[in-house]
Design a protein around this motif. Structure first.
Motif, short mmCIF file in Angstrom:
data_model
loop_
_atom_site.label_atom_id
_atom_site.label_comp_id
_atom_site.label_asym_id
_atom_site.label_seq_id
_atom_site.Cartn_x
_atom_site.Cartn_y
_atom_site.Cartn_z
N ALA A 122 -4.67 33.38 36.78
CA ALA A 122 -3.50 32.70 37.35
C ALA A 122 -2.23 33.09 36.61
N ASP A 123 -2.32 33.19 35.29
CA ASP A 123 -1.17 33.60 34.49
C ASP A 123 -0.75 35.02 34.83
N PHE A 124 -1.74 35.90 35.01
CA PHE A 124 -1.46 37.28 35.39
C PHE A 124 -0.73 37.34 36.73
N MET A 125 -1.23 36.59 37.70
CA MET A 125 -0.62 36.58 39.02
C MET A 125 0.82 36.06 38.95
N LYS A 126 1.03 35.04 38.13
CA LYS A 126 2.37 34.48 38.00
C LYS A 126 3.32 35.50 37.36
N GLN A 127 2.85 36.17 36.32
CA GLN A 127 3.69 37.15 35.62
C GLN A 127 4.07 38.33 36.52
N VAL A 184 5.97 41.90 41.51
CA VAL A 184 5.39 43.21 41.82
C VAL A 184 4.55 43.12 43.09
N PHE A 185 3.76 42.06 43.20
CA PHE A 185 2.94 41.88 44.39
C PHE A 185 3.80 41.65 45.63
N VAL A 186 4.87 40.88 45.48
CA VAL A 186 5.76 40.63 46.61
C VAL A 186 6.40 41.93 47.05
N GLU A 187 6.84 42.71 46.09
CA GLU A 187 7.47 44.00 46.41
C GLU A 187 6.48 44.92 47.13
N GLU A 188 5.26 44.92 46.68
CA GLU A 188 4.25 45.82 47.26
C GLU A 188 3.70 45.32 48.60
N PHE A 189 3.48 44.00 48.69
CA PHE A 189 2.76 43.45 49.85
C PHE A 189 3.58 42.50 50.71
N GLY A 190 4.81 42.18 50.30
CA GLY A 190 5.65 41.28 51.07
C GLY A 190 5.57 39.84 50.60
N GLU A 191 6.39 38.99 51.21
CA GLU A 191 6.48 37.57 50.83
C GLU A 191 5.18 36.83 51.14
#
Length: 71
Positions: free
Chosen positions: A53-58, A62-69
């Motif tokens: 969960a901490d990894f995903m938050k940090q 990057v995930f939003v940029e790669e996969f969208g909102e």
């Protein structure tokens, strides 16, 4: 569930501490050790989930940029 026997060697101080703790909890030393292992295994699982969960938050941006909102 079938039981498996384990033999462990500990110093007398550790053995006595295990006996006393089990007695205080009203259980056998076997049951006490079994409960400790189960608790430890559960903590490892929780630690992994917390770290993920901490990894995903940090790296959310990057995930939003790669996969969208988020949907």
């Amino acid at each position: 569930m079938a039981k498996t026997q384990l033999n462990v060697r500990v110093d007398e101080t550790t053995a006595e501490a295990a006996r006393q703790r089990a007695l205080q909890r009203g259980m056998s030393v076997n049951r006490y050790i079994e409960e400790l292992v189960k608790q430890d295994a559960g903590e490892v699982g929780r630690t992994f989930v917390d770290a993920a969960a901490d990894f995903m938050k940090q790296y959310e941006s990057v995930f939003v940029e790669e996969f969208g909102e988020k949907r």
